[in-house]
Design an enzyme around this catalytic site. Structure first.
Site, PDB file in Angstrom:
ATOM      1  N   PHE A  90       0.832  -1.202   0.000  1.00 47.10           N
ATOM      2  CA  PHE A  90       0.000   0.000   0.000  1.00 47.10           C
ATOM      3  C   PHE A  90       0.865   1.250   0.000  1.00 47.10           C
ATOM      4  O   PHE A  90       1.813   1.368   0.785  1.00 47.10           O
ATOM      5  CB  PHE A  90      -0.888  -0.027   1.247  1.00 47.10           C
ATOM      6  CG  PHE A  90      -1.964   1.006   1.273  1.00 47.10           C
ATOM      7  CD1 PHE A  90      -2.975   1.017   0.332  1.00 47.10           C
ATOM      8  CD2 PHE A  90      -1.982   1.966   2.283  1.00 47.10           C
ATOM      9  CE1 PHE A  90      -3.992   1.948   0.381  1.00 47.10           C
ATOM     10  CE2 PHE A  90      -2.996   2.916   2.343  1.00 47.10           C
ATOM     11  CZ  PHE A  90      -4.000   2.908   1.396  1.00 47.10           C
ATOM     12  N   SER A 158       3.217  -6.775   2.110  1.00 48.75           N
ATOM     13  CA  SER A 158       2.082  -6.122   2.754  1.00 48.75           C
ATOM     14  C   SER A 158       0.780  -6.388   1.973  1.00 48.75           C
ATOM     15  O   SER A 158       0.387  -7.535   1.816  1.00 48.75           O
ATOM     16  CB  SER A 158       2.366  -4.621   2.896  1.00 48.75           C
ATOM     17  OG  SER A 158       1.422  -4.000   3.721  1.00 48.75           O
ATOM     18  N   MET A 159       0.125  -5.349   1.444  1.00 49.10           N
ATOM     19  CA  MET A 159      -1.056  -5.608   0.620  1.00 49.10           C
ATOM     20  C   MET A 159      -0.689  -6.381  -0.635  1.00 49.10           C
ATOM     21  O   MET A 159      -1.525  -7.106  -1.182  1.00 49.10           O
ATOM     22  CB  MET A 159      -1.760  -4.304   0.263  1.00 49.10           C
ATOM     23  CG  MET A 159      -2.568  -3.700   1.399  1.00 49.10           C
ATOM     24  SD  MET A 159      -3.715  -2.439   0.792  1.00 49.10           S
ATOM     25  CE  MET A 159      -4.470  -1.903   2.322  1.00 49.10           C
ATOM     26  N   TRP A 183      -0.778  -8.447   4.384  1.00 46.44           N
ATOM     27  CA  TRP A 183      -1.946  -7.787   4.978  1.00 46.44           C
ATOM     28  C   TRP A 183      -3.160  -8.114   4.124  1.00 46.44           C
ATOM     29  O   TRP A 183      -3.132  -7.975   2.901  1.00 46.44           O
ATOM     30  CB  TRP A 183      -1.739  -6.277   5.015  1.00 46.44           C
ATOM     31  CG  TRP A 183      -2.780  -5.499   5.773  1.00 46.44           C
ATOM     32  CD1 TRP A 183      -2.668  -5.006   7.042  1.00 46.44           C
ATOM     33  CD2 TRP A 183      -4.081  -5.076   5.304  1.00 46.44           C
ATOM     34  NE1 TRP A 183      -3.813  -4.326   7.402  1.00 46.44           N
ATOM     35  CE2 TRP A 183      -4.703  -4.347   6.349  1.00 46.44           C
ATOM     36  CE3 TRP A 183      -4.783  -5.263   4.112  1.00 46.44           C
ATOM     37  CZ2 TRP A 183      -5.979  -3.801   6.233  1.00 46.44           C
ATOM     38  CZ3 TRP A 183      -6.066  -4.724   3.991  1.00 46.44           C
ATOM     39  CH2 TRP A 183      -6.647  -4.002   5.040  1.00 46.44           C
ATOM     40  N   ASP A 204       5.901  -6.486  13.836  1.00 51.38           N
ATOM     41  CA  ASP A 204       5.042  -5.846  12.829  1.00 51.38           C
ATOM     42  C   ASP A 204       3.803  -5.273  13.511  1.00 51.38           C
ATOM     43  O   ASP A 204       3.005  -6.008  14.083  1.00 51.38           O
ATOM     44  CB  ASP A 204       4.650  -6.883  11.772  1.00 51.38           C
ATOM     45  CG  ASP A 204       3.968  -6.272  10.555  1.00 51.38           C
ATOM     46  OD1 ASP A 204       3.450  -5.146  10.660  1.00 51.38           O
ATOM     47  OD2 ASP A 204       3.951  -6.938   9.502  1.00 51.38           O
ATOM     48  N   HIS A 236       7.387  -4.391  10.002  1.00 51.70           N
ATOM     49  CA  HIS A 236       6.594  -4.622   8.793  1.00 51.70           C
ATOM     50  C   HIS A 236       7.402  -4.372   7.524  1.00 51.70           C
ATOM     51  O   HIS A 236       7.208  -5.045   6.513  1.00 51.70           O
ATOM     52  CB  HIS A 236       5.372  -3.702   8.816  1.00 51.70           C
ATOM     53  CG  HIS A 236       4.431  -3.894   7.679  1.00 51.70           C
ATOM     54  ND1 HIS A 236       3.689  -5.040   7.501  1.00 51.70           N
ATOM     55  CD2 HIS A 236       4.105  -3.076   6.628  1.00 51.70           C
ATOM     56  CE1 HIS A 236       2.940  -4.931   6.414  1.00 51.70           C
ATOM     57  NE2 HIS A 236       3.176  -3.754   5.866  1.00 51.70           N
TER      58      HIS A 236
END
Length: 288
Positions: A90, A158-159, A183, A204, A236
């Site tokens: 993201f 992540s995303m 995520w 994270d 993270h």
């Protein structure tokens, strides 16, 4: 007839030669094996044995994702290669995961690090874009002849890591997935049938392992093989810069499942013990 079958058909005296023909046996058993036998030093090295070239993919030249960069071995003397698409997270661009491009490609993969259509794209969109990038690689890219289109994988941070799970759910023919501190609001991935290694980070606070990586891993009940590596005392953003632990186990996972290369089992099973680098490791040992 394969090597192991054929060897039973030759005269008994010739069996004395088996010891010196072991490399041939391995080649016959696994035509996708690329590069020399691995060592701890080779999987931890900043570059592998293959010379690579870099190709910029303009956003305007593709559809379905935001362009990116291709890293590919320059020689196909050993044959074609598997391919991997990698998505950032993201608000991030491909620069956040660009270190993985040459690191993985020099070990014998064609890699594309992508920009997404929008830096605000959600995980499922990133998954769709990862698949679009793989389709571009294998169908129309300038390196398509270097790729075996049946041996493909996805990664993401992540995303983008959530996107790699979504891509695996959509396309079960993928050979490997590696979500990096992933995520996603979806916590259950029971329909994923792709060998998946999830890399989480102990500290994270954006995608805490207790509510993301760990339930993702636990839910992968249909995956033929899976692993969960938790980076010790890491944040993270740990996978967004050169990280030997992330590289070592990502290379081993991709080699094992995209290239079917059992020479890399040694790094995956028995599971590595907790250390200053690894907080926890859970896995199903790779199946033959």
């Amino acid at each position: 007839m394969g090597f192991r079958s054929a060897i039973h058909a030759i005269p008994a005296l010739a069996l004395l030669l088996v010891g010196v023909t072991t490399p041939t046996a391995q080649a016959a058993d696994n035509p996708f094996e690329r590069g020399p036998a691995p060592t701890t030093a080779s999987v931890e090295a900043t570059r592998g044995p293959f010379a690579i070239a870099t190709t910029t993919v303009a956003r305007s030249s593709v559809s379905g994702f935001g362009g990116g960069t291709i890293y590919s071995p320059t020689s196909t003397a050993e044959g074609t290669f598997g391919a991997v698409a990698i998505s950032p997270g993201f608000t991030a661009s491909q620069s956040s995961i660009s270190w993985l491009g040459p690191r993985l490609a020099s070990q014998g993969f064609v890699v594309i690090t992508i920009d997404t259509l929008s830096t605000l794209d959600q995980p499922d969109s990133r998954g769709t874009q990862l698949l679009a990038a793989l389709d571009y690689l294998t169908r129309t890219s300038s390196v398509r002849t270097r790729i075996d289109g049946t041996r493909l994988g996805v990664m993401g941070h992540s995303m983008g890591g959530g996107g790699s799970l979504a891509a695996s759910r959509t396309r079960p023919a993928l050979q490997a997935a590696i979500p990096l501190t992933p995520w996603h609001t979806t916590k259950s991935w029971t329909t994923v049938r792709v060998p998946t290694m999830i890399i989480g980070a102990e500290s994270d606070t954006t995608a805490p392992v207790a509510s993301h990586s760990e339930p993702f891993y636990t839910s992968l009940t249909a995956a033929p093989d899976k692993a969960y590596l938790e980076l010790n005392n890491a944040s993270h953003s740990a996978p967004t810069r050169a990280n030997t632990t992330v590289a070592k186990y990502s290379i081993s996972w991709l080699k094992r499942f995209i290239d079917n290369d059992t020479r890399y089992d040694q790094f995956l099973c028995p599971a590595p013990a907790p250390s200053t680098l690894i907080q926890e490791y859970r896995a199903t040992c790779p199946h033959s």
